[in-house]
Design a protein around this motif. Sequence first.
Motif, mmCIF file in Angstrom:
data_model
loop_
_atom_site.group_PDB
_atom_site.id
_atom_site.type_symbol
_atom_site.label_atom_id
_atom_site.label_comp_id
_atom_site.label_asym_id
_atom_site.label_seq_id
_atom_site.Cartn_x
_atom_site.Cartn_y
_atom_site.Cartn_z
ATOM 1 N N LEU A 271 6.589 -12.069 8.799
ATOM 2 C CA LEU A 271 6.403 -11.555 7.446
ATOM 3 C C LEU A 271 7.753 -11.045 6.960
ATOM 4 O O LEU A 271 8.142 -9.909 7.250
ATOM 5 C CB LEU A 271 5.355 -10.436 7.440
ATOM 6 C CG LEU A 271 3.995 -10.753 8.069
ATOM 7 C CD1 LEU A 271 3.049 -9.558 7.935
ATOM 8 C CD2 LEU A 271 3.373 -12.007 7.466
ATOM 9 N N PRO A 272 8.510 -11.877 6.218
ATOM 10 C CA PRO A 272 9.863 -11.513 5.817
ATOM 11 C C PRO A 272 9.874 -10.777 4.481
ATOM 12 O O PRO A 272 8.908 -10.824 3.709
ATOM 13 C CB PRO A 272 10.550 -12.875 5.683
ATOM 14 C CG PRO A 272 9.449 -13.765 5.161
ATOM 15 C CD PRO A 272 8.170 -13.253 5.788
ATOM 16 N N ALA A 273 10.992 -10.148 4.177
ATOM 17 C CA ALA A 273 11.122 -9.449 2.896
ATOM 18 C C ALA A 273 11.299 -10.404 1.727
ATOM 19 O O ALA A 273 10.948 -10.054 0.594
ATOM 20 C CB ALA A 273 12.294 -8.473 2.954
ATOM 21 N N HIS A 274 11.823 -11.575 1.976
ATOM 22 C CA HIS A 274 12.087 -12.545 0.909
ATOM 23 C C HIS A 274 11.623 -13.926 1.364
ATOM 24 O O HIS A 274 11.579 -14.231 2.550
ATOM 25 C CB HIS A 274 13.574 -12.553 0.548
ATOM 26 C CG HIS A 274 14.096 -11.195 0.209
ATOM 27 N ND1 HIS A 274 13.820 -10.558 -0.987
ATOM 28 C CD2 HIS A 274 14.841 -10.324 0.930
ATOM 29 C CE1 HIS A 274 14.386 -9.370 -0.997
ATOM 30 N NE2 HIS A 274 15.010 -9.193 0.155
ATOM 31 N N ASN A 275 11.275 -14.768 0.395
ATOM 32 C CA ASN A 275 10.643 -16.063 0.654
ATOM 33 C C ASN A 275 9.219 -15.829 1.161
ATOM 34 O O ASN A 275 8.628 -14.796 0.880
ATOM 35 C CB ASN A 275 11.483 -16.918 1.618
ATOM 36 C CG ASN A 275 12.951 -17.021 1.212
ATOM 37 O OD1 ASN A 275 13.831 -16.742 2.009
ATOM 38 N ND2 ASN A 275 13.210 -17.416 -0.020
#
Length: 362
Positions: A271-275
Motif C-alpha cells: 500500500l504505497p503513498a503514490h500510485n
Amino acid sequence: MRDGVEQTYPDHPRPKLNYPFDDPPKVGGEVRDVAPGVKWLRMPLGGALGFINVWAIDEGPLDENGAGWAIVDTGMGGTATRDSWRAAFQGALAGKGVSRVFVTHMHPDHIGMSGYLTRKFDAKLWITRLEYLTCRSLSADTGREAPDDAVRFFRAAGWDEDALEHYKARFGGFGRGLHALPDSFRRMADGDEVTIGGKLWRVVVGSGHSPEHACLHCPELKLMISGDQVLPKISSNVSVFPTEPDGDPLTDWLTSLARIRGKIPDDVLVLPAHNDPFHGLHARIDHLIGGHERGLARLHGLLAEPKRVVDVFHVLFRRVIDRNLLGLATGESLAHLNCLIARGQVTRTRDAKGVDWYRARA
C-alpha cells in the motif's frame, strides 16, 4: 525524482507488477476497501502527483477505550485536505472518530494534517523520533531568510546567481504545508510490534528518503503500508541537503531497501503513498536498487573529466531540469556523488570561486 522522474533507461525496464484494484477511490473523501478492516482514501495534492494515498484501519466503536479509526498518513495541510477528511467522516468513515494517527515520515504530504486530526479527535500521533524532531526543526525555518551556509552549498554545486536568487525567494516554505504539528508524540521504533485493529503490525524502518521512515507490515493480512519507501512507478527523492552537505543518504537508501527485501515476504500487498496498491515487492526493490547502481555507473563514467553537480544531470535524469526541478536534481545528484566518494571512486576539489569539481579516481 520524487515528482515522478524515474531513473529508468531502455536497458533497465520496469518489472511487471500486479495491480489488483481497477477502481481507486476518487480524491476528496471517497473510500475503498483493500483488506478486512483496512480502507483506502486519496487526499488532494498540487503538482504532478495529484494525490496521496492514506489509510484507515478499523479499531472498533469509538468509546472510552480509545477505539475508532487508526489513520495512517494524513495529507498536505490546507483547506482542500481538511474538506476531504470532513467528507470522509460524513460518509464512509461516519459514526467513529480517530483512535490514533500513524505517520510514516515527516514530509508535509504525509504529516501535514496530523495536528488537525489529533486535536479534533483528541488522538495521539505515532511516529519515529527522528521524523518528528526533523519536522519540528524544518518547520521552524518558515519565514526565515535563506542561511549563508545554504547559499554556499548551492553555489558550490554550480548554480548561477539567478538560480540562487530564486532559491532565496522560495526558502522557508516547508511549514506552509503543515497544520500546526501535535505538541507530543508516541515513539515508534524499528522492530516494534503494534496491535492495530486487532491485528499485529510490525514497524520496519528505512532511511535515505527521510531520516527514520516507518513502514507497517501486517503478516496476518499480508499487507505492507510502504509510505514513500517503495513506490511502484516513481522513485522517491534521495537527496543531500545543505544541513548535511557530506551526508550519504543513497547508501542508507540502498541498504534500507535490501534490508526490507530480506524482512518482508514477497506475497504482501504493498500500500504505497503514490500510485496504486501492488503485488511484486521484491521485483520492485530489485528494480530500484538496480536503477541507482546503473546511475552510479553512468555517473562514474562521465567523471573521467572534472564536472560540477549541474553538469551531471543528463546521465541521471531523462527529463530536462528546469528552475523548478533544480533543487531536487541537485540534491539527488549530490547523493550519487557522495555515494561514489564514500566508495572511494570519486574525488572532490573546490576552486577559488567556491565551486566543487568531481572527478573519477584513476
